[in-house]
Design a protein around this motif. Structure first.
Motif, PDB file in Angstrom:
ATOM      1  N   LEU A   1      51.258  21.275  38.244  1.00 38.53           N
ATOM      2  CA  LEU A   1      51.551  21.794  39.590  1.00 38.53           C
ATOM      3  C   LEU A   1      50.554  22.870  39.996  1.00 38.53           C
ATOM      4  O   LEU A   1      50.095  22.902  41.142  1.00 38.53           O
ATOM      5  N   VAL A   2      50.191  23.744  39.056  1.00 43.49           N
ATOM      6  CA  VAL A   2      49.229  24.797  39.401  1.00 43.49           C
ATOM      7  C   VAL A   2      47.854  24.175  39.680  1.00 43.49           C
ATOM      8  O   VAL A   2      47.163  24.578  40.616  1.00 43.49           O
ATOM      9  N   ARG A   3      47.477  23.163  38.909  1.00 43.15           N
ATOM     10  CA  ARG A   3      46.206  22.460  39.211  1.00 43.15           C
ATOM     11  C   ARG A   3      46.227  21.865  40.615  1.00 43.15           C
ATOM     12  O   ARG A   3      45.205  21.816  41.306  1.00 43.15           O
ATOM     13  N   ALA A   4      47.404  21.374  41.028  1.00 48.21           N
ATOM     14  CA  ALA A   4      47.512  20.735  42.348  1.00 48.21           C
ATOM     15  C   ALA A   4      47.564  21.755  43.487  1.00 48.21           C
ATOM     16  O   ALA A   4      47.492  21.375  44.649  1.00 48.21           O
ATOM     17  N   GLY A   5      47.705  23.031  43.144  1.00 51.10           N
ATOM     18  CA  GLY A   5      47.661  24.058  44.187  1.00 51.10           C
ATOM     19  C   GLY A   5      48.957  24.810  44.415  1.00 51.10           C
ATOM     20  O   GLY A   5      49.042  25.648  45.320  1.00 51.10           O
ATOM     21  N   VAL A   6      49.993  24.520  43.613  1.00 51.67           N
ATOM     22  CA  VAL A   6      51.230  25.305  43.726  1.00 51.67           C
ATOM     23  C   VAL A   6      50.906  26.755  43.383  1.00 51.67           C
ATOM     24  O   VAL A   6      50.286  27.038  42.350  1.00 51.67           O
ATOM     25  N   SER A   7      51.298  27.673  44.241  1.00 56.77           N
ATOM     26  CA  SER A   7      50.894  29.076  44.093  1.00 56.77           C
ATOM     27  C   SER A   7      52.046  30.030  43.840  1.00 56.77           C
ATOM     28  O   SER A   7      51.832  31.207  43.560  1.00 56.77           O
ATOM     29  N   TYR A   8      53.286  29.530  44.018  1.00 55.39           N
ATOM     30  CA  TYR A   8      54.474  30.369  43.757  1.00 55.39           C
ATOM     31  C   TYR A   8      55.358  29.653  42.756  1.00 55.39           C
ATOM     32  O   TYR A   8      55.964  28.631  43.066  1.00 55.39           O
ATOM     33  N   LEU A   9      55.418  30.192  41.543  1.00 55.99           N
ATOM     34  CA  LEU A   9      56.228  29.590  40.489  1.00 55.99           C
ATOM     35  C   LEU A   9      57.251  30.593  39.979  1.00 55.99           C
ATOM     36  O   LEU A   9      56.933  31.774  39.795  1.00 55.99           O
ATOM     37  N   THR A  10      58.481  30.101  39.747  1.00 53.58           N
ATOM     38  CA  THR A  10      59.488  30.884  39.032  1.00 53.58           C
ATOM     39  C   THR A  10      59.801  30.115  37.761  1.00 53.58           C
ATOM     40  O   THR A  10      60.173  28.938  37.828  1.00 53.58           O
ATOM     41  N   VAL A  11      59.599  30.765  36.607  1.00 55.65           N
ATOM     42  CA  VAL A  11      59.828  30.058  35.343  1.00 55.65           C
ATOM     43  C   VAL A  11      60.849  30.824  34.504  1.00 55.65           C
ATOM     44  O   VAL A  11      60.927  32.050  34.563  1.00 55.65           O
ATOM     45  N   ALA A  12      61.640  30.055  33.737  1.00 58.43           N
ATOM     46  CA  ALA A  12      62.633  30.688  32.863  1.00 58.43           C
ATOM     47  C   ALA A  12      62.677  29.965  31.523  1.00 58.43           C
ATOM     48  O   ALA A  12      62.701  28.726  31.475  1.00 58.43           O
ATOM     49  N   ASP A  13      62.648  30.739  30.447  1.00 59.12           N
ATOM     50  CA  ASP A  13      62.802  30.207  29.092  1.00 59.12           C
ATOM     51  C   ASP A  13      63.079  31.397  28.173  1.00 59.12           C
ATOM     52  O   ASP A  13      62.489  32.469  28.346  1.00 59.12           O
ATOM     53  N   PHE A  14      63.955  31.213  27.183  1.00 59.32           N
ATOM     54  CA  PHE A  14      64.297  32.333  26.285  1.00 59.32           C
ATOM     55  C   PHE A  14      63.561  32.232  24.953  1.00 59.32           C
ATOM     56  O   PHE A  14      63.686  33.104  24.093  1.00 59.32           O
TER      57      PHE A  14
ATOM     58  N   TYR B   1      45.082  33.712  40.588  1.00 57.01           N
ATOM     59  CA  TYR B   1      45.749  34.346  41.742  1.00 57.01           C
ATOM     60  C   TYR B   1      47.174  33.831  41.934  1.00 57.01           C
ATOM     61  O   TYR B   1      47.838  34.139  42.916  1.00 57.01           O
ATOM     62  N   LEU B   2      47.630  33.036  40.978  1.00 59.48           N
ATOM     63  CA  LEU B   2      48.986  32.499  41.000  1.00 59.48           C
ATOM     64  C   LEU B   2      50.027  33.623  41.025  1.00 59.48           C
ATOM     65  O   LEU B   2      49.890  34.617  40.326  1.00 59.48           O
ATOM     66  N   THR B   3      51.077  33.443  41.829  1.00 59.92           N
ATOM     67  CA  THR B   3      52.225  34.360  41.775  1.00 59.92           C
ATOM     68  C   THR B   3      53.274  33.728  40.885  1.00 59.92           C
ATOM     69  O   THR B   3      53.794  32.649  41.205  1.00 59.92           O
ATOM     70  N   ILE B   4      53.555  34.366  39.752  1.00 61.26           N
ATOM     71  CA  ILE B   4      54.507  33.791  38.806  1.00 61.26           C
ATOM     72  C   ILE B   4      55.591  34.809  38.492  1.00 61.26           C
ATOM     73  O   ILE B   4      55.306  35.964  38.154  1.00 61.26           O
ATOM     74  N   GLU B   5      56.841  34.365  38.665  1.00 65.61           N
ATOM     75  CA  GLU B   5      57.997  35.214  38.348  1.00 65.61           C
ATOM     76  C   GLU B   5      58.567  34.695  37.034  1.00 65.61           C
ATOM     77  O   GLU B   5      58.948  33.528  36.952  1.00 65.61           O
ATOM     78  N   LYS B   6      58.572  35.559  36.017  1.00 71.02           N
ATOM     79  CA  LYS B   6      58.971  35.117  34.678  1.00 71.02           C
ATOM     80  C   LYS B   6      60.350  35.653  34.320  1.00 71.02           C
ATOM     81  O   LYS B   6      60.632  36.825  34.560  1.00 71.02           O
ATOM     82  N   HIS B   7      61.171  34.791  33.725  1.00 72.44           N
ATOM     83  CA  HIS B   7      62.491  35.216  33.235  1.00 72.44           C
ATOM     84  C   HIS B   7      62.623  34.810  31.777  1.00 72.44           C
ATOM     85  O   HIS B   7      62.811  33.626  31.483  1.00 72.44           O
ATOM     86  N   ASN B   8      62.477  35.800  30.894  1.00 74.96           N
ATOM     87  CA  ASN B   8      62.580  35.523  29.458  1.00 74.96           C
ATOM     88  C   ASN B   8      64.043  35.683  29.048  1.00 74.96           C
ATOM     89  O   ASN B   8      64.433  36.688  28.455  1.00 74.96           O
ATOM     90  N   MET B   9      64.843  34.690  29.405  1.00 74.86           N
ATOM     91  CA  MET B   9      66.286  34.804  29.147  1.00 74.86           C
ATOM     92  C   MET B   9      66.937  33.427  29.143  1.00 74.86           C
ATOM     93  O   MET B   9      66.342  32.447  29.550  1.00 74.86           O
ATOM     94  N   LYS B  10      68.170  33.408  28.647  1.00 72.92           N
ATOM     95  CA  LYS B  10      68.943  32.167  28.631  1.00 72.92           C
ATOM     96  C   LYS B  10      69.619  32.001  29.994  1.00 72.92           C
ATOM     97  O   LYS B  10      70.199  32.952  30.521  1.00 72.92           O
ATOM     98  N   LEU B  11      69.504  30.805  30.534  1.00 69.75           N
ATOM     99  CA  LEU B  11      70.116  30.565  31.842  1.00 69.75           C
ATOM    100  C   LEU B  11      71.586  30.220  31.692  1.00 69.75           C
ATOM    101  O   LEU B  11      71.978  29.481  30.796  1.00 69.75           O
ATOM    102  N   GLU B  12      72.380  30.800  32.600  1.00 70.98           N
ATOM    103  CA  GLU B  12      73.825  30.548  32.629  1.00 70.98           C
ATOM    104  C   GLU B  12      74.238  30.370  34.081  1.00 70.98           C
ATOM    105  O   GLU B  12      73.523  30.826  34.979  1.00 70.98           O
ATOM    106  N   PRO B  13      75.408  29.743  34.307  1.00 72.87           N
ATOM    107  CA  PRO B  13      75.832  29.535  35.703  1.00 72.87           C
ATOM    108  C   PRO B  13      75.812  30.823  36.515  1.00 72.87           C
ATOM    109  O   PRO B  13      75.530  30.807  37.708  1.00 72.87           O
ATOM    110  N   SER B  14      76.073  31.969  35.858  1.00 77.72           N
ATOM    111  CA  SER B  14      76.154  33.233  36.605  1.00 77.72           C
ATOM    112  C   SER B  14      74.782  33.756  37.042  1.00 77.72           C
ATOM    113  O   SER B  14      74.691  34.437  38.069  1.00 77.72           O
ATOM    114  N   ASN B  15      73.702  33.466  36.292  1.00 79.79           N
ATOM    115  CA  ASN B  15      72.400  34.026  36.699  1.00 79.79           C
ATOM    116  C   ASN B  15      71.488  33.009  37.404  1.00 79.79           C
ATOM    117  O   ASN B  15      70.475  33.380  37.986  1.00 79.79           O
ATOM    118  N   ILE B  16      71.849  31.738  37.362  1.00 78.37           N
ATOM    119  CA  ILE B  16      70.992  30.695  37.948  1.00 78.37           C
ATOM    120  C   ILE B  16      70.755  30.886  39.462  1.00 78.37           C
ATOM    121  O   ILE B  16      69.603  30.810  39.905  1.00 78.37           O
TER     122      ILE B  16
END
Lengths: 211, 64
Positions: A46-59, A95-110
């Motif tokens: 996606l970043v190669r294709a030009g996506v510039s705003y990413l939100t990623v989550a993984d613990f 120049y990518l804008t990336i929002e990182k969440h180093n945590m476990k996803l749960e219904p309450s934080n999704i």
């Protein structure tokens, strides 16, 4: 050598894709839940294709057992996947804008993490976690489109991996065969085929709102 | 009743939970859309199905 400027990268992609398509991709806000075999490879495409705003989550952290299929390198072992992924993605677009969440996803934080995204990729590995994430997104984040991966283990049978629209806002990519039932475990080519389907679905949804 | 695009005879009373069990799936591995609307898992056991309903059940498998 100095990095190309933001404008230079922008113009290069714009010349390839055309301004209308390029601007849509550039403005889209894309979420990726899980940065394993699917997520780490989807992010790079996606970043190669030009996506510039990413939100990623993984613990998780990068492990030696990930290297067979995930988009990481040996010198990144032990680092949080969100940080290792950011490092590589910024080599594609600093120049990518990336929002990182180093945590476990749960219904309450999704909803807080992905609520502002246009499209979210479900890239977990455990079936109950996949269902939890998708239910939370579809119930609590109206308007968000979800692209999910389900079934990509083993080898061969490339053409059995497909993309289907199953709900109004849910697209599923994969062959529907569980990891336990596929010989050979998870291997890079088929994981990448599925990741390619998912990234391609995202691009198509960005550009024309459907597949 | 339509389930994943195919006609299925409804023998009332049948809930979404009953239907999931009948298809051999596990409740914690599915998402269910009833007449175009997502059904929260907490409502599977109390949502009764009707003859003119259209249900989509998606099951998820391991690997990623």
């Amino acid at each position: 050598m100095s990095f190309p400027s933001m404008d230079e990268l922008d113009h290069t992609l714009c010349a390839r894709h055309g301004p209308e398509i390029h601007n849509k991709i550039k403005k889209a806000k894309i979420g990726i839940a899980g940065l394993g075999g699917l997520g780490s490879n989807i992010a790079a495409m996606l970043v190669r294709a030009g996506v510039s705003y990413l939100t990623v989550a993984d613990f998780d952290i990068v492990d030696i057992t990930n290297i067979n299929r995930q988009n990481y390198y040996l010198d990144q072992i032990g680092r949080p996947k969100v940080d290792a992924a950011e490092e590589l993605l910024k080599k594609i677009n600093p120049y990518l804008t990336i929002e990182k969440h180093n945590m476990k996803l749960e219904p309450s934080n999704i909803p807080n993490i992905f609520g502002k995204c246009d499209i979210v990729c479900e890239a977990f590995d455990v079936p109950s976690e996949k269902a939890m994430l998708i239910n939370a997104l579809l119930e609590k984040c109206p308007g968000i489109k979800v692209v999910s991966g389900s079934g990509m283990a083993g080898f061969g049978r490339s053409n059995e991996i497909r993309t289907e629209r199953l709900f109004a806002d849910l697209y599923i990519c994969g062959d529907g065969i569980d990891l336990e039932d596929a010989k050979g475990g998870l291997m890079s080519p088929r994981v990448n085929i599925c990741a390619g389907h998912m990234a391609n679905a995202v691009i198509s949804l960005i550009i024309k709102g459907d597949m | 009743m339509k389930v994943n695009g195919k006609h299925l005879e409804l023998i009332p009373p049948m809930t979404v939970e009953d239907l999931i069990l009948n298809t051999g799936r596990r409740q914690d591995r599915v998402a269910v859309e009833l007449n175009g609307k997502i059904i929260p898992r907490s409502e599977y056991a109390c949502t009764l199905l009707k003859e003119d309903d259209s249900v989509e059940i998606v099951g998820f498998v391991g690997g990623g």
